[in-house]
Write an enzyme that holds these catalytic residues in place. Structure first.
Site, PDB file in Angstrom:
ATOM      1  N   ALA A 203     118.572 -63.794 -11.972  1.00 18.64           N
ATOM      2  CA  ALA A 203     119.605 -64.471 -12.731  1.00 18.64           C
ATOM      3  C   ALA A 203     119.952 -63.552 -13.887  1.00 18.64           C
ATOM      4  CB  ALA A 203     118.703 -65.512 -13.421  1.00 18.64           C
TER       5      ALA A 203
ATOM      6  N   GLY B 242     115.993 -64.653  -9.028  1.00 19.81           N
ATOM      7  CA  GLY B 242     117.166 -65.543  -8.676  1.00 19.81           C
ATOM      8  C   GLY B 242     117.888 -65.088  -7.152  1.00 19.81           C
TER       9      GLY B 242
ATOM     10  N   GLU C 218     115.514 -65.779  -4.605  1.00 22.78           N
ATOM     11  CA  GLU C 218     115.218 -67.303  -4.573  1.00 22.78           C
ATOM     12  C   GLU C 218     116.779 -68.099  -3.860  1.00 22.78           C
ATOM     13  OE1 GLU C 218     114.398 -67.356  -8.786  1.00 22.78           O
ATOM     14  OE2 GLU C 218     113.069 -68.795  -8.341  1.00 22.78           O
TER      15      GLU C 218
ATOM     16  N   GLU D  50     109.790 -61.860 -12.588  1.00 24.95           N
ATOM     17  CA  GLU D  50     110.134 -62.784 -13.769  1.00 24.95           C
ATOM     18  C   GLU D  50     108.638 -62.556 -14.711  1.00 24.95           C
ATOM     19  OE1 GLU D  50     110.592 -63.769 -10.560  1.00 24.95           O
ATOM     20  OE2 GLU D  50     112.680 -65.219 -10.709  1.00 24.95           O
TER      21      GLU D  50
HETATM   22  N1  CAA Z   1     120.529 -59.654 -15.339  1.00 25.56           N
HETATM   23  C1  CAA Z   1     121.298 -59.160 -16.200  1.00 25.56           C
HETATM   24  N2  CAA Z   1     121.760 -57.470 -15.839  1.00 25.56           N
HETATM   25  C2  CAA Z   1     121.083 -56.943 -14.874  1.00 25.56           C
HETATM   26  C3  CAA Z   1     120.060 -57.603 -14.198  1.00 25.56           C
HETATM   27  C4  CAA Z   1     119.967 -58.882 -14.476  1.00 25.56           C
HETATM   28  N3  CAA Z   1     118.893 -59.507 -13.738  1.00 25.56           N
HETATM   29  N4  CAA Z   1     119.814 -56.524 -13.293  1.00 25.56           N
HETATM   30  C5  CAA Z   1     120.539 -55.509 -13.490  1.00 25.56           C
HETATM   31  N5  CAA Z   1     121.082 -55.645 -14.623  1.00 25.56           N
HETATM   32  C6  CAA Z   1     122.244 -54.718 -14.999  1.00 25.56           C
HETATM   33  C7  CAA Z   1     121.571 -53.840 -16.093  1.00 25.56           C
HETATM   34  O1  CAA Z   1     121.326 -54.162 -17.222  1.00 25.56           O
HETATM   35  C8  CAA Z   1     122.446 -52.619 -16.053  1.00 25.56           C
HETATM   36  O2  CAA Z   1     123.534 -52.948 -16.992  1.00 25.56           O
HETATM   37  P1  CAA Z   1     123.950 -51.595 -18.119  1.00 25.56           P
HETATM   38  O3  CAA Z   1     124.436 -50.567 -16.981  1.00 25.56           O
HETATM   39  O4  CAA Z   1     124.979 -52.270 -18.766  1.00 25.56           O
HETATM   40  O5  CAA Z   1     122.608 -51.341 -18.699  1.00 25.56           O
HETATM   41  C9  CAA Z   1     123.105 -52.647 -14.571  1.00 25.56           C
HETATM   42  O6  CAA Z   1     122.701 -53.897 -14.060  1.00 25.56           O
HETATM   43  C10 CAA Z   1     122.607 -51.546 -13.703  1.00 25.56           C
HETATM   44  O7  CAA Z   1     120.811 -51.984 -13.741  1.00 25.56           O
HETATM   45  P2  CAA Z   1     119.984 -50.835 -13.936  1.00 25.56           P
HETATM   46  O8  CAA Z   1     120.583 -49.641 -14.744  1.00 25.56           O
HETATM   47  O9  CAA Z   1     118.638 -51.338 -14.327  1.00 25.56           O
HETATM   48  O10 CAA Z   1     119.750 -50.179 -12.473  1.00 25.56           O
HETATM   49  P3  CAA Z   1     118.565 -49.516 -11.788  1.00 25.56           P
HETATM   50  O11 CAA Z   1     118.924 -49.185 -10.355  1.00 25.56           O
HETATM   51  O12 CAA Z   1     117.895 -48.546 -12.634  1.00 25.56           O
HETATM   52  O13 CAA Z   1     117.323 -50.549 -11.678  1.00 25.56           O
HETATM   53  C11 CAA Z   1     116.574 -52.907 -11.023  1.00 25.56           C
HETATM   54  C12 CAA Z   1     117.412 -51.653 -10.808  1.00 25.56           C
HETATM   55  C13 CAA Z   1     115.086 -52.239 -10.692  1.00 25.56           C
HETATM   56  C14 CAA Z   1     116.965 -53.701  -9.842  1.00 25.56           C
HETATM   57  C15 CAA Z   1     116.593 -53.300 -12.219  1.00 25.56           C
HETATM   58  O14 CAA Z   1     118.192 -53.437 -12.538  1.00 25.56           O
HETATM   59  C16 CAA Z   1     116.098 -54.375 -12.772  1.00 25.56           C
HETATM   60  O15 CAA Z   1     115.029 -54.494 -12.832  1.00 25.56           O
HETATM   61  N6  CAA Z   1     116.743 -55.596 -12.871  1.00 25.56           N
HETATM   62  C17 CAA Z   1     116.056 -56.898 -13.432  1.00 25.56           C
HETATM   63  C18 CAA Z   1     115.313 -57.508 -12.192  1.00 25.56           C
HETATM   64  C19 CAA Z   1     114.847 -58.898 -12.547  1.00 25.56           C
HETATM   65  O16 CAA Z   1     113.822 -58.933 -13.610  1.00 25.56           O
HETATM   66  N7  CAA Z   1     115.030 -59.987 -12.072  1.00 25.56           N
HETATM   67  C20 CAA Z   1     114.637 -61.415 -12.402  1.00 25.56           C
HETATM   68  C21 CAA Z   1     115.499 -62.001 -13.575  1.00 25.56           C
HETATM   69  S1  CAA Z   1     115.166 -63.477 -14.019  1.00 25.56           S
HETATM   70  C22 CAA Z   1     115.319 -64.853 -12.948  1.00 25.56           C
HETATM   71  O17 CAA Z   1     115.877 -64.275 -11.927  1.00 25.56           O
HETATM   72  C23 CAA Z   1     115.024 -65.879 -13.267  1.00 25.56           C
HETATM   73  C24 CAA Z   1     114.879 -67.074 -12.005  1.00 25.56           C
HETATM   74  O18 CAA Z   1     113.927 -67.208 -11.460  1.00 25.56           O
HETATM   75  C25 CAA Z   1     115.996 -67.563 -11.660  1.00 25.56           C
END
Ligand code: CAA
Length: 257
Positions: free
Chosen positions: A65, A108, A111, A131
């Site tokens: 998400a 998400g 999911e 999460e």
């Molecule tokens: N939401 C918003 N933006 C996101 C995102 C997310 N879930 N995941 C990645 N992005 C964005 C980053 O912020 C980044 O944007 P900027 O360039 O503007 O900074 C861009 O996508 C590229 O991401 P990274 O620079 O972090 O890329 P990476 O290759 O270094 O890492 C990754 C990849 C390991 C997937 C890392 O992006 C990450 O950990 N993302 C978040 C994963 C996460 O925590 N997901 C759970 C979200 S909460 C949820 O989903 C609740 C639910 O149950 C519904």
């Protein structure tokens, strides 16, 4: 219809939805949620489409998400808006929906893949429910569906540590149905969808309904439900055609009646 965050395309009898927010690794914001559900409903209503594939990019199916969109929301806002409830629209789609997952399927994203009927993974796929590292928990079904798919021990491990599972572990654990080279992922998923789309649509839908019922009821009730559905199929022309074609050693020509 023009969408902002997804691409839609129909190939043969297969509807393809591609998540398309590369700058955010396909993070699922409210626009993506609305557009995916709308596109699915469009395919559901389109008689020329028999199955649907949801996919992302080679790097990310979806990284979760949208954290930036959620970050400052209050409890009152997410409760009143019933955040993520709109995804329930996907569960009302009666045609088969296949997730073709390459790269990250986190939070998400994992999911969403699990809401589909089955998951075909590219060799580089990574599944996770991270999460907990954000100080929250899954909110689109992860704690419930992952547990049913991979069992308590692995689901606890994933939800409590936030670690990722690679494609080989996901296949071993029953989360995905097949793993293929990334270059073949879309063609494999479209091939599976096309195969399904050329079968009897009522039979396909009844099979889907019966398997899904296994998650919602007791074994005795599920078996009864299955048997009654099976009996009802003898009212279909497609049952006569499918069995006659076998006996006559020819290809069946289903008419979806
Ligand atoms: N939401 C918003 N933006 C996101 C995102 C997310 N879930 N995941 C990645 N992005 C964005 C980053 O912020 C980044 O944007 P900027 O360039 O503007 O900074 C861009 O996508 C590229 O991401 P990274 O620079 O972090 O890329 P990476 O290759 O270094 O890492 C990754 C990849 C390991 C997937 C890392 O992006 C990450 O950990 N993302 C978040 C994963 C996460 O925590 N997901 C759970 C979200 S909460 C949820 O989903 C609740 C639910 O149950 C519904």
């Amino acid at each position: 219809m023009a969408y902002e965050t997804i691409l839609v395309e129909t190939r043969g009898k297969v509807g393809i939805i591609t998540l398309n927010r590369p700058q955010a690794l396909n993070a699922l914001n409210t626009t993506v949620m609305a557009e995916v559900v709308a596109a699915l409903q469009g395919y559901e209503a389109n008689d020329a489409v028999g199955a649907i594939v949801i996919t992302g990019s080679e790097k990310a199916f979806a990284a979760g998400a949208d954290i930036k969109e959620m970050q400052s929301k209050t409890y009152a806002e997410v409760f009143a808006g019933d955040l993520f409830a709109e995804w329930d629209g996907l569960l009302r789609i009666r045609k088969p929906v296949i997730a073709a997952v390459a790269g990250y399927a986190l939070g998400g994203g994992c999911e969403l893949a699990m809401m589909c009927d089955f998951i075909i993974a590219g060799e580089n796929a990574k599944f996770g429910q991270p999460e907990i590292t954000l100080g929250v928990m899954p909110g689109m079904g992860g704690s419930q569906r992952l547990t049913r798919f991979v069992g308590k021990s692995k689901a606890m491990d994933m939800c409590l540590t936030g670690r990722m599972m690679d494609a080989a572990e996901a296949e071993r654990s029953g989360l995905v149905s097949r793993v293929v080279p990334v270059a073949d992922l879309l063609s494999e998923a479209i091939g599976a969808a096309e195969k399904i789309a050329n079968l009897s649509m009522p039979a396909v839908m009844m099979n889907k309904e019966a398997v899904n019922r296994a998650y919602e009821t007791t074994l005795a009730e599920g078996l009864r439900f299955e048997r009654r559905l099976f009996h009802s199929m003898f009212a279909l022309d497609d049952q006569k055609e499918g069995m006659s074609a076998f006996v006559e050693k020819r290809k069946a020509n289903f008419t979806n009646r």
